[in-house]
Design a protein around this motif. Structure first.
Motif, PDB file in Angstrom:
ATOM      1  N   THR A 186       0.815  -0.467  -3.371  1.00  0.00           N
ATOM      2  CA  THR A 186       0.631   0.694  -3.906  1.00  0.00           C
ATOM      3  C   THR A 186       0.172   1.860  -2.943  1.00  0.00           C
ATOM      4  O   THR A 186      -0.075   3.136  -3.304  1.00  0.00           O
ATOM      5  CB  THR A 186      -0.450   0.834  -5.123  1.00  0.00           C
ATOM      6  N   ILE A 187      -0.230   1.387  -1.773  1.00  0.00           N
ATOM      7  CA  ILE A 187      -0.554   2.407  -0.726  1.00  0.00           C
ATOM      8  C   ILE A 187       0.091   1.816   0.747  1.00  0.00           C
ATOM      9  O   ILE A 187       0.447   0.603   0.710  1.00  0.00           O
ATOM     10  CB  ILE A 187      -2.057   2.505  -0.434  1.00  0.00           C
ATOM     11  N   SER A 188       0.184   2.726   1.623  1.00  0.00           N
ATOM     12  CA  SER A 188       0.876   2.437   2.977  1.00  0.00           C
ATOM     13  C   SER A 188       0.012   2.074   3.716  1.00  0.00           C
ATOM     14  O   SER A 188      -1.391   2.340   3.695  1.00  0.00           O
ATOM     15  CB  SER A 188       1.871   3.632   3.512  1.00  0.00           C
ATOM     16  N   TYR A 189       0.269   1.539   4.832  1.00  0.00           N
ATOM     17  CA  TYR A 189      -0.839   1.083   6.087  1.00  0.00           C
ATOM     18  C   TYR A 189      -1.555   2.388   6.290  1.00  0.00           C
ATOM     19  O   TYR A 189      -2.721   2.404   6.866  1.00  0.00           O
ATOM     20  CB  TYR A 189      -0.189   0.349   7.144  1.00  0.00           C
ATOM     21  N   ALA A 190      -0.718   3.276   6.808  1.00  0.00           N
ATOM     22  CA  ALA A 190      -1.142   4.533   7.241  1.00  0.00           C
ATOM     23  C   ALA A 190      -2.360   5.385   6.263  1.00  0.00           C
ATOM     24  O   ALA A 190      -3.252   5.949   6.721  1.00  0.00           O
ATOM     25  CB  ALA A 190       0.062   5.768   7.370  1.00  0.00           C
ATOM     26  N   GLN A 191      -2.029   5.133   4.886  1.00  0.00           N
ATOM     27  CA  GLN A 191      -2.878   5.506   3.996  1.00  0.00           C
ATOM     28  C   GLN A 191      -4.377   4.751   4.122  1.00  0.00           C
ATOM     29  O   GLN A 191      -5.253   5.577   4.089  1.00  0.00           O
ATOM     30  CB  GLN A 191      -2.338   5.773   2.723  1.00  0.00           C
ATOM     31  N   ALA A 192      -4.133   3.570   4.171  1.00  0.00           N
ATOM     32  CA  ALA A 192      -5.579   2.842   4.232  1.00  0.00           C
ATOM     33  C   ALA A 192      -6.057   3.102   5.720  1.00  0.00           C
ATOM     34  O   ALA A 192      -7.346   3.134   5.586  1.00  0.00           O
ATOM     35  CB  ALA A 192      -4.987   1.247   4.371  1.00  0.00           C
TER      36      ALA A 192
END
Length: 227
Positions: A186-192
């Motif tokens: 539900t989220i991308s690596y970049a968001q994390a």
């Protein structure tokens, strides 16, 4: 057989139950692991278990304490190193704890599986209090050294350490949520990555440190858990 009788005669020490439970938790999972599994693993009676623990949840709490103690022991050489400056010490502190968790990824993942349960509220609260009691004094020492080296600017190292602990606990909860979100895609690596770096910026502002000087999570750890 002699070993089993000896354990039964002298009553297994609390540490033996904790160590066996941590092994079983990795292979069976916490929910599937029964007290009887633990008794079979050690070859002891039910009375031996209840001599130390009033419930399975109390055993889980003891496992959390053990993990905290082991993680802090792993970073103590860095914190105690008189040759290290304050910022490398803080980096080593965060990096050492992250490495401890990565080296025990299967166990940490199982804790994540049960951590969000309402049944774990008491354990979570106890862990928070335990972490503050054990970690804040270590952080205060590093912060005090950083003030002396003029790389941190705070009025009270001890009070600042307590504030940072609150932030660290929030960081831990957020990291867990981010991991679960990544697993659910539900989220991308970049968001994390951005979310975790935001915490690093907050640490630096509280300490009065230069921006970008205190990476809480290194690239390798990010890729292992969120890649």
């Amino acid at each position: 057989m002699a070993r089993t009788l000896d354990l039964e005669k002298h009553t297994v020490r609390k540490e033996a139950f904790v160590e066996a439970a941590m092994r079983l938790m990795q292979t069976k999972g916490y929910e599937q692991m029964s007290i009887q599994d633990l008794l079979d693993e050690l070859g002891v009676s039910r009375g031996a278990f209840y001599h130390y623990f009033e419930s399975k949840q109390a055993l889980l709490s003891a496992m959390v304490d053990r993990i905290a103690d082991q993680a802090l022991s792993a970073v103590s050489p860095v914190v105690d190193d008189p040759a290290l400056a304050a910022i490398p010490k803080l980096q080593g502190f965060f990096g050492g704890i992250a490495q401890y968790k990565t080296d025990r990824r299967a166990l940490m993942l199982e804790f994540i599986n049960v951590w969000k349960s309402d049944d774990m509220a008491v354990v979570r609260d106890r862990l928070r209090r335990t972490m503050i009691e054990k970690i804040a004094p270590m952080l205060a020492r590093i912060i005090g050294q950083g003030v002396a080296e003029e790389v941190f600017s705070v009025d009270s190292p001890s009070e600042t350490a307590t504030i940072l602990m609150s932030l660290m606990l929030g960081f831990q909860d957020s990291a867990t949520d981010l991991y679960l979100a990544r697993q659910a895609k539900t989220i991308s690596y970049a968001q994390a990555e951005q979310a975790l770096h935001t915490f690093a910026g907050a640490f630096e502002r509280i300490l009065g440190a230069q921006p970008g000087s205190i990476p809480i999570v290194d690239k390798r750890t990010l890729e292992v858990w969120f890649g």
